[in-house]
Write a protein that holds these residues in place. Sequence first.
Motif, PDB file in Angstrom:
ATOM      1  N   PHE A 157       6.811 -12.959 -69.528  1.00  0.00           N
ATOM      2  CA  PHE A 157       7.651 -13.719 -70.444  1.00  0.00           C
ATOM      3  C   PHE A 157       9.084 -13.699 -69.935  1.00  0.00           C
ATOM      4  O   PHE A 157       9.535 -12.712 -69.345  1.00  0.00           O
ATOM      5  CB  PHE A 157       7.599 -13.126 -71.853  1.00  0.00           C
ATOM      6  N   PHE A 158       9.779 -14.778 -70.155  1.00  0.00           N
ATOM      7  CA  PHE A 158      11.191 -14.827 -69.779  1.00  0.00           C
ATOM      8  C   PHE A 158      11.988 -13.850 -70.640  1.00  0.00           C
ATOM      9  O   PHE A 158      11.764 -13.738 -71.844  1.00  0.00           O
ATOM     10  CB  PHE A 158      11.742 -16.241 -69.967  1.00  0.00           C
ATOM     11  N   GLU A 159      12.907 -13.153 -69.989  1.00  0.00           N
ATOM     12  CA  GLU A 159      13.813 -12.251 -70.694  1.00  0.00           C
ATOM     13  C   GLU A 159      15.239 -12.606 -70.323  1.00  0.00           C
ATOM     14  O   GLU A 159      15.546 -12.842 -69.153  1.00  0.00           O
ATOM     15  CB  GLU A 159      13.517 -10.794 -70.309  1.00  0.00           C
ATOM     16  N   LYS A 160      16.093 -12.649 -71.303  1.00  0.00           N
ATOM     17  CA  LYS A 160      17.462 -13.099 -71.084  1.00  0.00           C
ATOM     18  C   LYS A 160      18.237 -12.191 -70.130  1.00  0.00           C
ATOM     19  O   LYS A 160      19.201 -12.622 -69.503  1.00  0.00           O
ATOM     20  CB  LYS A 160      18.202 -13.207 -72.421  1.00  0.00           C
ATOM     21  N   ASP A 161      17.843 -10.941 -70.021  1.00  0.00           N
ATOM     22  CA  ASP A 161      18.590 -10.025 -69.161  1.00  0.00           C
ATOM     23  C   ASP A 161      17.987  -9.919 -67.757  1.00  0.00           C
ATOM     24  O   ASP A 161      18.311  -9.010 -67.002  1.00  0.00           O
ATOM     25  CB  ASP A 161      18.684  -8.639 -69.801  1.00  0.00           C
ATOM     26  N   MET A 162      17.103 -10.843 -67.425  1.00  0.00           N
ATOM     27  CA  MET A 162      16.530 -10.821 -66.072  1.00  0.00           C
ATOM     28  C   MET A 162      17.623 -11.049 -65.032  1.00  0.00           C
ATOM     29  O   MET A 162      18.385 -11.996 -65.110  1.00  0.00           O
ATOM     30  CB  MET A 162      15.468 -11.932 -65.921  1.00  0.00           C
ATOM     31  N   ASN A 163      17.654 -10.212 -64.064  1.00  0.00           N
ATOM     32  CA  ASN A 163      18.605 -10.380 -62.963  1.00  0.00           C
ATOM     33  C   ASN A 163      17.795 -10.783 -61.733  1.00  0.00           C
ATOM     34  O   ASN A 163      17.380  -9.956 -60.931  1.00  0.00           O
ATOM     35  CB  ASN A 163      19.363  -9.074 -62.700  1.00  0.00           C
ATOM     36  N   VAL A 164      17.566 -12.083 -61.646  1.00  0.00           N
ATOM     37  CA  VAL A 164      16.681 -12.584 -60.599  1.00  0.00           C
ATOM     38  C   VAL A 164      17.229 -12.278 -59.213  1.00  0.00           C
ATOM     39  O   VAL A 164      16.495 -11.893 -58.304  1.00  0.00           O
ATOM     40  CB  VAL A 164      16.477 -14.112 -60.766  1.00  0.00           C
ATOM     41  N   ARG A 165      18.534 -12.426 -59.051  1.00  0.00           N
ATOM     42  CA  ARG A 165      19.101 -12.184 -57.724  1.00  0.00           C
ATOM     43  C   ARG A 165      18.938 -10.729 -57.296  1.00  0.00           C
ATOM     44  O   ARG A 165      18.654 -10.441 -56.127  1.00  0.00           O
ATOM     45  CB  ARG A 165      20.583 -12.558 -57.724  1.00  0.00           C
ATOM     46  N   ALA A 166      19.103  -9.833 -58.255  1.00  0.00           N
ATOM     47  CA  ALA A 166      18.962  -8.418 -57.923  1.00  0.00           C
ATOM     48  C   ALA A 166      17.526  -8.101 -57.528  1.00  0.00           C
ATOM     49  O   ALA A 166      17.269  -7.351 -56.583  1.00  0.00           O
ATOM     50  CB  ALA A 166      19.385  -7.556 -59.104  1.00  0.00           C
ATOM     51  N   LEU A 167      16.584  -8.682 -58.258  1.00  0.00           N
ATOM     52  CA  LEU A 167      15.182  -8.463 -57.937  1.00  0.00           C
ATOM     53  C   LEU A 167      14.842  -9.032 -56.562  1.00  0.00           C
ATOM     54  O   LEU A 167      14.113  -8.422 -55.775  1.00  0.00           O
ATOM     55  CB  LEU A 167      14.297  -9.103 -59.009  1.00  0.00           C
ATOM     56  N   GLU A 168      15.373 -10.192 -56.278  1.00  0.00           N
ATOM     57  CA  GLU A 168      15.136 -10.818 -54.979  1.00  0.00           C
ATOM     58  C   GLU A 168      15.721  -9.965 -53.862  1.00  0.00           C
ATOM     59  O   GLU A 168      15.091  -9.749 -52.825  1.00  0.00           O
ATOM     60  CB  GLU A 168      15.774 -12.214 -54.968  1.00  0.00           C
ATOM     61  N   ARG A 169      16.915  -9.493 -54.082  1.00  0.00           N
ATOM     62  CA  ARG A 169      17.578  -8.674 -53.065  1.00  0.00           C
ATOM     63  C   ARG A 169      16.803  -7.371 -52.833  1.00  0.00           C
ATOM     64  O   ARG A 169      16.644  -6.913 -51.700  1.00  0.00           O
ATOM     65  CB  ARG A 169      19.005  -8.370 -53.527  1.00  0.00           C
ATOM     66  N   GLN A 170      16.320  -6.788 -53.906  1.00  0.00           N
ATOM     67  CA  GLN A 170      15.551  -5.550 -53.787  1.00  0.00           C
ATOM     68  C   GLN A 170      14.280  -5.781 -52.982  1.00  0.00           C
ATOM     69  O   GLN A 170      13.909  -4.981 -52.123  1.00  0.00           O
ATOM     70  CB  GLN A 170      15.203  -5.028 -55.183  1.00  0.00           C
ATOM     71  N   SER A 171      13.630  -6.876 -53.263  1.00  0.00           N
ATOM     72  CA  SER A 171      12.404  -7.201 -52.538  1.00  0.00           C
ATOM     73  C   SER A 171      12.684  -7.397 -51.051  1.00  0.00           C
ATOM     74  O   SER A 171      11.935  -6.908 -50.192  1.00  0.00           O
ATOM     75  CB  SER A 171      11.776  -8.467 -53.125  1.00  0.00           C
ATOM     76  N   ILE A 172      13.757  -8.130 -50.731  1.00  0.00           N
ATOM     77  CA  ILE A 172      14.112  -8.365 -49.332  1.00  0.00           C
ATOM     78  C   ILE A 172      14.419  -7.055 -48.626  1.00  0.00           C
ATOM     79  O   ILE A 172      13.969  -6.812 -47.500  1.00  0.00           O
ATOM     80  CB  ILE A 172      15.313  -9.330 -49.246  1.00  0.00           C
ATOM     81  N   GLU A 173      15.182  -6.195 -49.287  1.00  0.00           N
ATOM     82  CA  GLU A 173      15.551  -4.917 -48.672  1.00  0.00           C
ATOM     83  C   GLU A 173      14.322  -4.058 -48.380  1.00  0.00           C
ATOM     84  O   GLU A 173      14.198  -3.469 -47.298  1.00  0.00           O
ATOM     85  CB  GLU A 173      16.513  -4.163 -49.577  1.00  0.00           C
ATOM     86  N   GLU A 174      13.390  -4.016 -49.334  1.00  0.00           N
ATOM     87  CA  GLU A 174      12.192  -3.202 -49.157  1.00  0.00           C
ATOM     88  C   GLU A 174      11.355  -3.668 -47.972  1.00  0.00           C
ATOM     89  O   GLU A 174      10.825  -2.872 -47.197  1.00  0.00           O
ATOM     90  CB  GLU A 174      11.347  -3.232 -50.434  1.00  0.00           C
ATOM     91  N   ASN A 175      11.225  -4.983 -47.818  1.00  0.00           N
ATOM     92  CA  ASN A 175      10.399  -5.533 -46.747  1.00  0.00           C
ATOM     93  C   ASN A 175      11.125  -5.577 -45.419  1.00  0.00           C
ATOM     94  O   ASN A 175      10.507  -5.457 -44.356  1.00  0.00           O
ATOM     95  CB  ASN A 175       9.922  -6.941 -47.122  1.00  0.00           C
ATOM     96  N   LEU A 176      12.467  -5.746 -45.470  1.00  0.00           N
ATOM     97  CA  LEU A 176      13.232  -5.860 -44.236  1.00  0.00           C
ATOM     98  C   LEU A 176      13.221  -4.556 -43.443  1.00  0.00           C
ATOM     99  O   LEU A 176      13.320  -4.567 -42.214  1.00  0.00           O
ATOM    100  CB  LEU A 176      14.674  -6.277 -44.567  1.00  0.00           C
ATOM    101  N   CYS A 177      13.083  -3.448 -44.141  1.00  0.00           N
ATOM    102  CA  CYS A 177      13.056  -2.146 -43.465  1.00  0.00           C
ATOM    103  C   CYS A 177      11.904  -2.053 -42.463  1.00  0.00           C
ATOM    104  O   CYS A 177      11.978  -1.315 -41.481  1.00  0.00           O
ATOM    105  CB  CYS A 177      12.918  -1.027 -44.500  1.00  0.00           C
ATOM    106  N   PHE A 178      10.835  -2.798 -42.715  1.00  0.00           N
ATOM    107  CA  PHE A 178       9.657  -2.726 -41.848  1.00  0.00           C
ATOM    108  C   PHE A 178       9.486  -3.971 -40.978  1.00  0.00           C
ATOM    109  O   PHE A 178       8.592  -4.010 -40.139  1.00  0.00           O
ATOM    110  CB  PHE A 178       8.400  -2.546 -42.708  1.00  0.00           C
ATOM    111  N   ALA A 179      10.320  -4.992 -41.208  1.00  0.00           N
ATOM    112  CA  ALA A 179      10.139  -6.272 -40.509  1.00  0.00           C
ATOM    113  C   ALA A 179      10.265  -6.112 -38.999  1.00  0.00           C
ATOM    114  O   ALA A 179       9.497  -6.708 -38.233  1.00  0.00           O
ATOM    115  CB  ALA A 179      11.149  -7.297 -41.023  1.00  0.00           C
ATOM    116  N   LEU A 180      11.234  -5.302 -38.542  1.00  0.00           N
ATOM    117  CA  LEU A 180      11.451  -5.139 -37.105  1.00  0.00           C
ATOM    118  C   LEU A 180      10.270  -4.425 -36.460  1.00  0.00           C
ATOM    119  O   LEU A 180       9.776  -4.839 -35.401  1.00  0.00           O
ATOM    120  CB  LEU A 180      12.752  -4.373 -36.865  1.00  0.00           C
TER     121      LEU A 180
END
Length: 742
Positions: free
Chosen positions: A470-493
Motif C-alpha cells: 500500500f502507498f504510504e505518505k512517508d515513503m522515501n523512494v529515493r532513499a530506498l533506491e539509493r540503498q538498493s544501488i549501494e547494496e548491489n554496487l558493492c558486488f558489481a565489480l
Amino acid sequence: MNMHRKLGFMPGLTYYLLNGQLFKIEQFQYVDEMHICVMAPNMTEIRTLLLIDADSHHADVFLDALLNAIDGPYKGEWVTTLIEGIERLKKRDIWAVFVNLSLPDSQGLETLDNVLLAVPNVPTLILAGTKDVAVSLEALRHGAKDYLLEDHLDRDSFVRAIRNMAERQTAREMLSAEKERAQMTLNSIGDAVLSTDMEGRITYLNAVAEKITGWTREEASGKQVDDVFVIIDGSTREPCLNPLKTALEQNKTVGLTRQCILIRRDGAEFAIEDSAAPIHDQHGVMNGAVIVFHDVSVARAIEAEMSHLAQHDTLTKLPNRTLLQDRLSQAITTAGRNGTRIAVLFLDLDGFKHINDSLGHAIGDKLLQSVAKRLLASVRTSDTVSRIGGDEFVVLLSEVAHAGDAGVKAGKILAALNAPLEIDQHSLRVTASIGVTTYPEDGQETAMLIKNADLAMYQAKENGRNNYQFFEKDMNVRALERQSIEENLCFALDRGELVMHYQPKISLTTGEITGVEALIRWQHPERGLIGPLQFISVAEDCGLMLPIGNWVLRESCRQAKEWQDAGLRPIEMAVNVSSVEFRNEDFLEGVRAILEETGLSPHYLGLELTESVLMQHAKFTVPVLKKLKAMGVRLAIDDFGTGYSSLSYLRQFPIDTLKVDQSFVHGINADTDDATIINAVINMGSNLKHRVIAEGVETVEQVAFLQAHGCDEGQGYYFSRPVPALQFAKLLKAGTTIGLPN
C-alpha cells in the motif's frame, strides 16, 4: 527538383516505358519544374492533381505515382505553401488535392479547413506525420477523404490513393446518373426510398429500400410503415419515433435519430442516416410522406474501430492509458458524490525483460496477452484492467468497501499469475509487484492515484518482488533506491557486471572518427543496463570510486590496445577522471602502471577532468597535470563553461582540449546566449592552441552552427550513441559514423 531529368529524358531517347507500354516522348508533356503531364494514346480527358507540400521528396514520390497510375492520364502540379495552393485552386480545374498538414505558412487542421473552404467539392487527401494519427482521424471528420502517414509514404501508397479517388469519382458519377434517372419519376429521390400515404401505409419502395428492409415493393404495398420500416435507437435499443409519421403530423422535414438502427425483415441490423419529408400535390396539399435513407453501417463500424484503436492497447486489446484515465476520472466523480471508495492497483511484471530478451519478443508478446487474460479473470466486469506500456498494467477497482479489500484483490491477482504459463512449448512462471492506492486517502486526482500506486509498486520490488504494498505518505523512494544501488554496487565489480561503452568523437571538417570516450555502464542482473548518473554518486559516497575508476582506466587502455593489435587505426581513448581519483596520492603511479601493463602508448590516452576538479586545488593540480603531460598523456577539460575556472590558470594548465558542455550546445537554436558562449569558447580555444570539442550534438542544425564557427570536433547522438566495443570497432573500421551536412 528537375522533373525533366527524373522522367528519363536523355539525348537520343525516342520512347519511354510506362506501365509496360512504350510511349513516344511527346506523349510526356513537360511544362516546367512544378508541372508534368503524363499522356497516354487515345486519351483526351486529363485529370489535374495538386500537391501542396514543402517536401521535395514527397513531390518526387508524387510524380512517380502519376507515372505509374493505370487510370490516367494525369497532370500533376506542385506548390509548397498554402497561399500558393489557394491561389491555384481558384482556377477551378483541380480534380483532387493532396495537402500536407505541416506547411511553412500553415499547420494542422486549419490547413485542411482552408483548402476545403476554397474547394469544398474537390476530393482532398492529407499527408501527416507518424505521430499524428489522431489528427488524421479528426481530419476525416472535417471532410478529408483519406490520409497518408509520412513514414508509409511511397509510390504505391500514392498510386492507391489516386486509384481510390478515381474509383470513388466513378461511383459518384454512376450514382449521379442513377439519381438523374430516378428524379424523372421520384422527384429528387436519394439512395433508399420509401413512401406512404396519409394513413401511413406503404405506397412505394425502390430497389435499395427493398434490399435494406428485406421487403419487396409488392409485399410491402399497403402495409403500415411500422411493420416495414422498423427502427430503434442504437444506444438504448428502444424503438424510435417513426419520422414518416412525424412528417405527416407536423407537415415538415424530420431527421432521423443520430444512432438510428434499421432492423431488416430477417433481423439483420443497419445503421442508417437521412430524413423524411411530406409529399405535396400540385396544389400544395399534403398527400403522403417519403423517407430517403442510406446504409452507414460501414462508416459507423470504421468510426467505432478508430475510436477503439485510439483507446485500447493493440497487443492485449485492454484499455490504454487514455481510456484508463477517463474511467478513473469518472470513478472518482462517482465515488466523491456517493461517499464511496475506489482503488488503483499498479502492476509490473518481475523479470519480464529477461524473458523478452532470452526467448524473443514473440514469446514476450504472448506472455503479455496471457497475463491480460488472467487479470481480466481476476476482477469484476465493472472493474477496469488496462495496459499502460511495456509490462505495466493498472487495475481500477470501481468500488471497494475497505482499503483492505484492495489488498485481498491484489493477493488474488498475484496467486493467479503464479500459475505456470505454457507458451510455445515453454513453461513460464511469472510474478508481479503491485502498488495499491485508494481514493480518497491517497489522492484526489487520477494522476496522483496512479503516480502513488507506481511508487508503492517500486516499494514492492524493493521488498523482494512478488508482493503488494500500500502507498504510504512517508515513503522515501529515493532513499530506498539509493540503498538498493549501494547494496548491489558493492558486488558489481567482482561479479563482472560493469561494462564499457564507447562514443566516437568526429572531425567536423572531414567527418572522420578522431577519438573515442569510454563511458561506464552497469549491467544489472535484474534492472538491465544502468547509466552512470544512477550509481556514480553512490560509488563516491561509499568509497567505491577508486576501485571502479581504476578498473575503468585499465579496461579502456586494454580495449584501445586490442583495437590497435587488430589492425584498426590508432585513436585517442578518453577516460573521465573523478575528483576522488585525481586527488589520490597513487593516481600518477596508477596511470603509469596501467599503461605499462596494457602496452598502450601514452599518446593514445586522454584524461578528461571537469573544471571543478581542476580548480578545487589549483596549486596542486598544475604539477600533477604537468607530470601527466610529461608522460605523454593528453588532457582535456570536460563540461567546460559550467564551472569557475580562472583564465590565468587555464594558461598554466597543460591542456590539449576544451570540451564545451552539452547544455550550451542544446541551447544553440533557442533564444538564449548559448550560441554566443560557444563562439567565445571556440575563439578562446583557438587562441590558446586548444582543440575544441562540442558535447551533446544531436541535430543537423547544431552541427552546421559548430562548423560555421570553426569548432574542431563534435560528439553526441547525432553521430552515434555510446556503443559496446564490438560495435565501435565496426565504426572505427568504417572510419566515419554519419555524413556531415553539406
